[in-house]
Enzyme design. Structure first.
Site, PDB file in Angstrom:
ATOM      1  N   LYS A 160       0.792  -1.116  -0.108  1.00 32.68           N
ATOM      2  CA  LYS A 160       0.121  -0.113   0.029  1.00 32.68           C
ATOM      3  C   LYS A 160       1.056   1.222   0.254  1.00 32.68           C
ATOM      4  CE  LYS A 160      -4.552   0.257   2.179  1.00 32.68           C
ATOM      5  NZ  LYS A 160      -5.110  -0.049   3.542  1.00 32.68           N
ATOM      6  N   ILE A 161       0.534   2.087  -0.980  1.00 35.06           N
ATOM      7  CA  ILE A 161       1.453   3.279  -1.111  1.00 35.06           C
ATOM      8  C   ILE A 161       0.433   4.484  -1.010  1.00 35.06           C
ATOM      9  CG2 ILE A 161       2.937   4.348  -2.718  1.00 35.06           C
ATOM     10  CD1 ILE A 161       4.348   1.749  -2.336  1.00 35.06           C
TER      11      ILE A 161
END
Ligand code: E4P
Length: 217
Positions: A83-84
């Protein structure tokens, strides 16, 4: 539509997985902070329970730091999606990770323009947060609809993960629009099963059956 659980709680994940219709899990730093034990150990445990994507979030805000965290997280288990956050440095990292074959989930998306940028960078998943937009008097579900239209217009392969869902109607609305995935707290997952007429109907069927059970065989 794929169902993900939005939690880092292993008991909740086990419970939902036992229903046989859980497709994945999303975590975030807040959810992780609520659980005991070591982050990476818990993550691997979750990956072993769920046969599908498990999102784990980086906390660096520079692309270089995100890349090093992402490679480390992706190496923990084949189910990990990284997750960015939806920031400029984040999308730089997504572009590189996509060329390395590391799957990403771009998080903290609050607009269709952000989702368009994430898809162009090669995000595997985009997470528009519906409930948090509703919380400030917007209509979060409109963003899901706009993203669906844009992605379909251009054939983007990035999957729409409707996030920050707070109640069953959110899930139904996201499904009607055609979001690929809904991630939800365990409470919402459980609420999806419920209907009072089902309970009343079953009670009546069983009571009536009881009256004739001696004549069944
Ligand atoms: C998504 O991946 C996020 O973890 C989550 O859906 C955020 O939900 P919240 O707005 O209820 O915290």
């Amino acid at each position: 539509m794929k169902f993900f659980l939005d939690t880092a709680n292993v008991d909740e994940i086990r419970q939902a997985a036992s229903m046989g219709i859980l497709d994945g899990v999303t975590t975030n730093p807040t959810l992780v902070s609520r659980e005991e034990g070591k982050f990476k150990d818990n993550l691997v445990q979750i990956c072993e329970i769920v046969n599908g994507p498990v999102s784990a979030e980086v906390v660096s805000t520079e692309a270089e730091g995100m890349l090093s965290e992402a490679r480390d997280l992706a190496g923990l288990h084949s189910n990990i999606y990284v997750k960015i956050p939806m920031i400029r440095e984040g999308l730089k990292a997504v572009k590189t990770l996509s060329s390395e074959g590391i799957r990403t989930n771009v998080t903290l998306c609050f607009s269709a323009s952000q989702a368009l940028m994430a898809a162009k960078a090669g995000a595997t998943l985009i997470s528009p947060f519906v409930g948090r937009v509703d919380d400030i008097s917007g209509v979060g579900m409109d963003i899901i609809q706009d993203i669906r239209t844009i992605y379909d217009n251009y054939g983007f392969e990035t999957e729409i993960l409707a996030a920050s869902l707070r109640h069953p109607l959110h899930v139904v609305e996201a499904a009607l629009i055609g979001a690929d995935i809904a991630t939800m707290p365990y409470k919402v997952f459980d609420q999806l099963f419920n209907h009072p007429l089902t309970d009343i109907g079953l009670e009546r069927f069983l009571a009536d059956w009881d009256k004739v059970k001696d004549r069944v065989s």
